[in-house]
Design a protein around this motif. Structure first.
Motif, PDB file in Angstrom:
ATOM      1  N   THR A   1      56.014  -0.092   0.500  1.00  0.00           N
ATOM      2  CA  THR A   1      56.807   1.109   0.257  1.00  0.00           C
ATOM      3  C   THR A   1      56.194   2.262   1.037  1.00  0.00           C
ATOM      4  N   VAL A   2      56.919   3.364   1.099  1.00  0.00           N
ATOM      5  CA  VAL A   2      56.406   4.554   1.768  1.00  0.00           C
ATOM      6  C   VAL A   2      55.026   4.904   1.217  1.00  0.00           C
ATOM      7  N   TRP A   3      54.937   4.899  -0.114  1.00  0.00           N
ATOM      8  CA  TRP A   3      53.661   5.270  -0.731  1.00  0.00           C
ATOM      9  C   TRP A   3      52.551   4.325  -0.279  1.00  0.00           C
ATOM     10  N   ASN A   4      52.830   3.043  -0.316  1.00  0.00           N
ATOM     11  CA  ASN A   4      51.802   2.060   0.044  1.00  0.00           C
ATOM     12  C   ASN A   4      51.476   2.076   1.523  1.00  0.00           C
ATOM     13  N   ASN A   5      52.457   2.443   2.360  1.00  0.00           N
ATOM     14  CA  ASN A   5      52.151   2.614   3.774  1.00  0.00           C
ATOM     15  C   ASN A   5      51.145   3.739   3.964  1.00  0.00           C
ATOM     16  N   VAL A   6      51.413   4.868   3.307  1.00  0.00           N
ATOM     17  CA  VAL A   6      50.516   6.013   3.451  1.00  0.00           C
ATOM     18  C   VAL A   6      49.147   5.692   2.853  1.00  0.00           C
ATOM     19  N   ALA A   7      49.147   4.857   1.812  1.00  0.00           N
ATOM     20  CA  ALA A   7      47.897   4.581   1.108  1.00  0.00           C
ATOM     21  C   ALA A   7      47.019   3.558   1.824  1.00  0.00           C
TER      22      ALA A   7
ATOM     23  N   THR B   1      50.122  14.244   0.464  1.00  0.00           N
ATOM     24  CA  THR B   1      50.452  14.099   1.883  1.00  0.00           C
ATOM     25  C   THR B   1      51.915  13.713   2.067  1.00  0.00           C
ATOM     26  N   ILE B   2      52.407  12.836   1.164  1.00  0.00           N
ATOM     27  CA  ILE B   2      53.824  12.470   1.247  1.00  0.00           C
ATOM     28  C   ILE B   2      54.679  13.702   0.970  1.00  0.00           C
ATOM     29  N   ASP B   3      54.207  14.515   0.037  1.00  0.00           N
ATOM     30  CA  ASP B   3      54.914  15.745  -0.279  1.00  0.00           C
ATOM     31  C   ASP B   3      54.925  16.667   0.938  1.00  0.00           C
ATOM     32  N   LEU B   4      53.815  16.697   1.644  1.00  0.00           N
ATOM     33  CA  LEU B   4      53.666  17.567   2.804  1.00  0.00           C
ATOM     34  C   LEU B   4      54.709  17.267   3.873  1.00  0.00           C
ATOM     35  N   VAL B   5      55.029  15.992   4.083  1.00  0.00           N
ATOM     36  CA  VAL B   5      56.039  15.659   5.083  1.00  0.00           C
ATOM     37  C   VAL B   5      57.427  15.618   4.449  1.00  0.00           C
ATOM     38  N   GLY B   6      57.517  16.065   3.203  1.00  0.00           N
ATOM     39  CA  GLY B   6      58.812  16.237   2.560  1.00  0.00           C
ATOM     40  C   GLY B   6      59.493  14.956   2.135  1.00  0.00           C
ATOM     41  N   LEU B   7      58.714  13.952   1.759  1.00  0.00           N
ATOM     42  CA  LEU B   7      59.334  12.666   1.422  1.00  0.00           C
ATOM     43  C   LEU B   7      58.979  12.188   0.020  1.00  0.00           C
ATOM     44  N   SER B   8      58.584  13.118  -0.864  1.00  0.00           N
ATOM     45  CA  SER B   8      58.148  12.648  -2.187  1.00  0.00           C
ATOM     46  C   SER B   8      59.268  11.899  -2.905  1.00  0.00           C
ATOM     47  N   GLN B   9      60.520  12.253  -2.580  1.00  0.00           N
ATOM     48  CA  GLN B   9      61.633  11.553  -3.210  1.00  0.00           C
ATOM     49  C   GLN B   9      61.703  10.097  -2.773  1.00  0.00           C
ATOM     50  N   PHE B  10      61.131   9.798  -1.616  1.00  0.00           N
ATOM     51  CA  PHE B  10      61.259   8.457  -1.046  1.00  0.00           C
ATOM     52  C   PHE B  10      59.976   7.645  -1.156  1.00  0.00           C
ATOM     53  N   ALA B  11      59.064   8.104  -2.016  1.00  0.00           N
ATOM     54  CA  ALA B  11      57.771   7.431  -2.098  1.00  0.00           C
ATOM     55  C   ALA B  11      57.929   5.944  -2.396  1.00  0.00           C
ATOM     56  N   LYS B  12      58.952   5.592  -3.178  1.00  0.00           N
ATOM     57  CA  LYS B  12      59.101   4.190  -3.563  1.00  0.00           C
ATOM     58  C   LYS B  12      60.058   3.429  -2.659  1.00  0.00           C
ATOM     59  N   ALA B  13      60.585   4.098  -1.625  1.00  0.00           N
ATOM     60  CA  ALA B  13      61.551   3.431  -0.747  1.00  0.00           C
ATOM     61  C   ALA B  13      60.829   2.510   0.230  1.00  0.00           C
TER      62      ALA B  13
ATOM     63  N   ALA C   1      48.673   8.906   8.893  1.00  0.00           N
ATOM     64  CA  ALA C   1      47.496   9.289   9.675  1.00  0.00           C
ATOM     65  C   ALA C   1      46.748  10.432   9.003  1.00  0.00           C
ATOM     66  N   LEU C   2      47.500  11.441   8.538  1.00  0.00           N
ATOM     67  CA  LEU C   2      46.853  12.652   8.022  1.00  0.00           C
ATOM     68  C   LEU C   2      46.045  12.391   6.763  1.00  0.00           C
ATOM     69  N   VAL C   3      46.481  11.415   5.972  1.00  0.00           N
ATOM     70  CA  VAL C   3      45.834  11.188   4.689  1.00  0.00           C
ATOM     71  C   VAL C   3      44.378  10.780   4.884  1.00  0.00           C
ATOM     72  N   ASN C   4      44.033  10.309   6.080  1.00  0.00           N
ATOM     73  CA  ASN C   4      42.664   9.854   6.323  1.00  0.00           C
ATOM     74  C   ASN C   4      41.710  10.980   6.690  1.00  0.00           C
TER      75      ASN C   4
END
Ligand SMILES: Nc1ncnc2c1ncn2[C@@H]1O[C@H](COP(=O)(O)OP(=O)(O)OP(=O)(O)O)[C@@H](O)[C@H]1O
Ligand SMILES: [Mg+2]
Lengths: 265, 333
Positions: free
Chosen positions: A107-113, A132-144, A162-165
């Motif tokens: 999912t989006v969240w797991n990709n970022v994680a 970080t997901i919120d920062l790129v404006g995708l918190s609604q899609f975290a589980k997509a 990338a930024l989360v690191n």
């Protein structure tokens, strides 16, 4: 709290690493013949600099980024981060590739994680992933899943991943190429403000001269393949910059001339 | 909008209409099954079948319950919905049962003992359920153990040759040479090379199942987009993580294709192993019953075998749907 952590009020001047590229040449074997891609490229990047790389398509910009990332060793020459030779990939140098290349099974969240997960620090960093997901404006899609995202959204996820690191060198390979012009402008401002607050060193490849001039402190222009450095100049304009600044228009004309496009201007 | 609703009390009209469809479907399905019951009970059998009466009662009870489900949709909407959905199939089945009954048991159109009536098959289940169950369990154990061992081995082989050049150098030629061989052609060797016919059968089934899984896992792992590895490596994923977090998930769709092929190969190997080796299991029972010309037993066992095979495939589809929910456009079984 977390948002503040991502964007401290004071610039963290020492967060970036220096990057030294010395006499780097690279080539590929293509059907038995040798394709020379980089020709004695030397570039010293100070900590916290924002360098934009411009050059004709296929000249070897992405290849140079791969070498900086440590994904491949150069055929000749040396690359150093903070004086240490680069021998392999390291999470202090993260890349946002030309294609978002999200993992479709995450999912989006797991990709970022994935970065924190690989460092074994995901437990402490969960809020940071959310932020970080919120920062790129995708918190609604975290589980997509990636197949449920548009191209621009996918590219934003790649940026968040990338930024989360919390990189010391952020390597950006045309990260905004696929975005619509409005999102593109927003993301440009976001990148500038992130870079200013975090103080990381930034290497950005772009085809867009305006983008380079709007974002970077320094612009490097490459020749046709095999890439050689043709020009290297500073953009000493204060941030936040204004797109209508006459000095930017002047630099733009000079850059286009160096890229061999003077006639079309 | 509210005015329109007031003029046409559409809500109740709609529910009456659907209520009527449910009731009609339920009654039609029920009548078809009652017809099958009457066909069994109303005439004398030509042959000597012991369960005709129980069969008629059972089919009749089903028919009545379809009618009840169709009529009580107001209180048990799920039952009614099921009857409505399954209705056409239920009607067809009732008619087929009726025809089958008349043709096999009453009019003598179907030659006996090759085509027994439904009560003949029911008789097998009621009188020989213990024996059938033991054969069913024998088949199930053989299939499950062989399939699991074979697919795990195939998966490990596939991942290792897809990942490591050294493993590929040694294993790939062996796989290419032995793999395409039909597992059953090794019968003569396998049954004296293994200590028991059971372990030999397990080996055959595992071999049959392992090959497709190995090949497809291998090609899945070998064809992973290298950009995924680049991304993972720059994020600090170590080599072991690259296998478990990138290579395997990326290869999983391929692995499942291999698993479906493996299941088919395992069924065939199972039948051969039962006939030649372990002398137990549904396949063996079918062969044995045929020898005694008890065709009712053959049909009864075939139905169980179909349930076993179809059940395993369904289970595999369920697992795949869970694991690959991230893919779009999955085929539903
Ligand atoms: N793995 C490879 N094997 C062989 N040739 C390669 C490989 N990777 C890149 N090249 C070649 O190297 C050259 C430079 O590629 P590169 O991707 O660095 O270009 P680029 O400057 O990023 O272009 P663009 O702006 O279009 O992305 C191209 O001619 C390409 O064909
Ligand atoms: Mg490129």
């Amino acid at each position: 709290m977390v948002a503040v952590e991502l964007r401290p009020e004071q610039p963290a001047a020492s967060a970036g690493a220096s990057l030294d590229i010395e006499n780097v040449s690279h080539a590929f074997d293509l059907d038995g013949s040798v394709l020379r891609v980089l020709d004695s490229v030397s570039l010293n990047v100070e900590p916290g600099e924002f360098v934009a790389l411009l050059g004709p398509s296929g000249c070897g910009k992405s290849t140079l980024l791969r070498l900086i990332a440590g994904l491949e060793p150069p055929r000749a020459g040396q690359l150093r981060e903070n004086g240490q030779p680069i021998t392999g990939p390291h999470p202090s140098r993260v890349v946002v590739f030309q294609d978002p290349t999200l993992f479709p099974w995450r999912t989006v969240w797991n990709n970022v994680a994935l970065g924190p997960e690989a460092q074994g620090s995901l437990k402490q960093q969960r809020e940071r992933v959310d932020a970080t997901i919120d920062l790129v404006g995708l918190s609604q899609f975290a589980k997509a899943y990636p197949h449920q995202l548009s191209g621009g959204m996918a590219q934003r996820v790649a940026l968040a991943r990338a930024l989360v690191n919390d990189p010391e060198i952020l390597i950006l390979d045309e990260p905004l190429g696929k975005l619509d012009s409005l999102t593109r402008l927003t993301m440009q401002s976001e990148i500038v403000s992130l870079w200013r607050s975090k103080g990381f060193t930034s290497i950005l490849v772009t085809h867009d001269v305006e983008e380079a001039l709007f974002l970077a402190t320094r612009v490097v222009i490459f020749s046709e393949r095999p890439a050689r450095i043709k020009a290297d100049f500073r953009v000493d304009l204060p941030y936040p910059r204004h797109r209508g600044d006459p000095r930017l228009a002047e630099l733009r004309r000079e850059s286009l001339a160096l890229l061999g496009l003077a006639a079309s201007w | 909008m509210s005015d329109v609703t007031a003029l046409h009390p559409g809500d109740t009209g709609l529910s009456v209409a659907t209520g009527r469809t449910e009731a009609l479907t339920g009654i039609a399905a029920g009548l078809a099954w009652l017809l099958a019951a009457v066909a069994a009970a109303a005439f004398d059998d030509l042959g000597d079948w012991l369960e005709t009466q129980n069969y008629a009662i059972g089919v009749g009870v089903f028919g009545l319950s379809f009618i009840v489900l169709g009529l009580t949709g107001r209180w048990f909407p799920r039952g009614a919905a099921w009857v409505t959905r399954a209705g056409p199939w239920l009607i067809a089945l009732g008619l087929v049962l009726t025809l089958w009954q008349l043709a096999a048991a009453k009019l003598g159109w179907l030659p006996q003992p090759f085509f027994p009536p439904p009560q003949g098959i029911l008789e097998v289940y009621t009188f020989e359920y213990e024996e059938l169950a033991s054969h069913f369990l024998a088949s199930f154990r053989l299939l499950a153990v062989g399939f699991v061992i074979g697919t795990i081995a195939g998966f490990l082989v596939g991942v290792s040759i897809g990942w490591s050049h050294k493993a590929g150098y040694w294993v790939h030629p062996v796989l290419r040479f032995i793999g395409p061989l039909p597992a059953t052609s090794l019968l003569p060797i396998v049954f004296f090379a293994f200590p028991s016919s059971w372990s030999a059968s397990i080996f055959l089934i595992a071999l049959a199942a392992g090959f497709p899984v190995a090949v497809l896992t291998w090609s899945g792992v070998a064809n992973v987009n290298t950009a995924y590895y680049d991304v993972a490596r720059t994020l600090g994923v170590k080599p072991l993580g690259l296998i478990f977090k990138v290579a395997i998930p990326a290869a999983l769709p391929n692995v499942f294709i291999g698993l479906f092929m493996a299941l088919g190969a395992a069924f065939s190997a199972l039948m051969v192993a039962e006939l030649v080796g372990v002398k137990a299991g549904i396949g063996f029972y079918i062969q044995w019953s045929q020898g005694w010309a008890s065709y009712a037993n053959v049909y009864a066992a075939l139905i169980l075998l179909a349930l076993l095979c179809s059940g395993s495939i369904t289970l595999l589809f369920r697992i795949r749907d869970r694991l690959l929910s991230w893919q779009k456009g999955l085929v539903k079984w």
